[in-house]
Design an enzyme around this catalytic site. Structure first.
Site, PDB file in Angstrom:
ATOM      1  N   ILE A  59       0.843  -1.207   0.000  1.00  0.00           N
ATOM      2  CA  ILE A  59       0.000   0.000   0.000  1.00  0.00           C
ATOM      3  C   ILE A  59       0.870   1.244   0.000  1.00  0.00           C
ATOM      4  CG2 ILE A  59      -1.625   1.330   1.412  1.00  0.00           C
ATOM      5  CD1 ILE A  59      -2.911  -1.415   2.133  1.00  0.00           C
ATOM      6  N   ILE A  62       2.098   1.808  -3.550  1.00  0.00           N
ATOM      7  CA  ILE A  62       1.068   2.296  -4.475  1.00  0.00           C
ATOM      8  C   ILE A  62       0.681   3.734  -4.150  1.00  0.00           C
ATOM      9  CG2 ILE A  62      -1.369   2.039  -5.132  1.00  0.00           C
ATOM     10  CD1 ILE A  62       0.404   0.009  -6.510  1.00  0.00           C
ATOM     11  N   GLU A  63       0.499   4.043  -2.876  1.00  0.00           N
ATOM     12  CA  GLU A  63      -0.016   5.361  -2.495  1.00  0.00           C
ATOM     13  C   GLU A  63       0.969   6.503  -2.690  1.00  0.00           C
ATOM     14  OE1 GLU A  63      -3.062   6.235  -1.941  1.00  0.00           O
ATOM     15  OE2 GLU A  63      -3.791   4.178  -2.044  1.00  0.00           O
ATOM     16  N   SER A  64       2.248   6.294  -2.355  1.00  0.00           N
ATOM     17  CA  SER A  64       3.186   7.421  -2.466  1.00  0.00           C
ATOM     18  C   SER A  64       4.543   7.019  -3.033  1.00  0.00           C
ATOM     19  CB  SER A  64       3.384   8.091  -1.097  1.00  0.00           C
ATOM     20  OG  SER A  64       4.089   7.236  -0.220  1.00  0.00           O
ATOM     21  N   GLN A 126      -0.937   8.755   1.991  1.00  0.00           N
ATOM     22  CA  GLN A 126      -1.920   9.483   1.193  1.00  0.00           C
ATOM     23  C   GLN A 126      -3.316   9.368   1.802  1.00  0.00           C
ATOM     24  OE1 GLN A 126      -1.263  11.491  -2.086  1.00  0.00           O
ATOM     25  NE2 GLN A 126       0.153  11.674  -0.391  1.00  0.00           N
TER      26      GLN A 126
END
Length: 181
Positions: A59, A62-64, A126
Site C-alpha cells: 500500500i 502504491i499510495e506514495s 496518502q
C-alpha cells in the site's frame, strides 16, 4: 484539479490495466527493500492490527511510491476547489476540507503550507484529512502523529485503518469472481 479527479486512472480503466501500470518490477524490488528496512515496525503493526507486513508495504508503494511522491498541490486549494466547484463529489470534499482545517489547527500547521495530491490526500499513506484524524496513530512513540515524515506512524496508521474497516487476520484478501447464469 477537477479534471484530474474526473480521470483518476484507478476509476476510469479496468483494474487489471491500472495495476499493470502501477505495479512494476522496480516497484516490487523497492518494496522488498523497504520491507527489509522496516520489518520490525511492519511486524509489530501486523501483530497489533492483523494486517500482514507485505500488504502494508505494498500500500505504501502504491499510495506514495514509498514516500517519493506526496503530490505538489496545495491541499487547501485542492479541497476548496473540489468542495465548491465539483458538484458530483462536493459533499465529500466539503467534509474533508473541514477535517483538513481542524487537523491543521490541531497540529499548529499553516494550512497553505501543506502539499498533497490533487484530491487532498496527504503524507506517506496518502490519507484524506478525515482518515488521518480518525485512524492515524503515533506508532513510533514520539508523542505526535506525523504521516509526512514517520514511516512508523504511516505503517501503523494504515494497519489501524484497515483493521477499523474490517480486516480480519488470516482471511483471504481476494476471492474468485463468478458469474451467474
Amino acid at each position: 484539479v477537477i479534471e484530474l479527479d474526473r480521470h483518476q486512472p484507478e476509476f476510469v480503466r479496468p483494474i487489471w490495466e491500472y495495476l499493470d501500470s502501477a505495479v512494476s518490477a522496480q516497484r516490487v524490488n523497492q518494496g522488498r527493500d523497504k520491507l527489509a528496512e522496516h520489518r520490525r515496525t511492519a511486524e509489530a503493526m501486523a501483530q497489533r492490527y492483523g494486517v500482514p507486513a507485505e500488504i502494508l508495504v505494498a500500500i505504501w508503494g502504491i499510495e506514495s511510491n514509498y514516500g517519493g511522491n506526496f503530490g505538489n498541490f496545495s491541499t487547501l486549494e485542492a479541497l476548496a476547489t473540489l468542495a465548491f466547484h465539483y458538484p458530483p463529489r462536493a459533499d465529500f470534499f466539503r467534509t474533508e476540507l473541514e477535517q483538513f482545517l481542524i487537523m491543521a489547527r490541531e497540529n499548529g500547521m499553516p494550512p497553505l503550507s501543506i502539499r498533497g495530491s490533487f484530491a487532498g490526500a496527504i503524507g506517506i499513506p496518502q490519507f484524506m484529512p478525515g482518515s488521518q484524524r480518525r485512524y492515524a496513530v503515533d506508532f513510533d512513540g514520539d508523542q505526535r502523529i506525523d504521516l509526512g515524515n514517520s514511516v512508523d506512524d504511516a505503517i501503523g496508521s494504515v494497519g489501524r485503518f484497515l483493521e477499523q474497516h474490517g480486516w480480519i487476520a488470516g482471511q483471504p484478501i481476494a476471492v474468485p469472481a463468478m458469474t451467474s447464469n
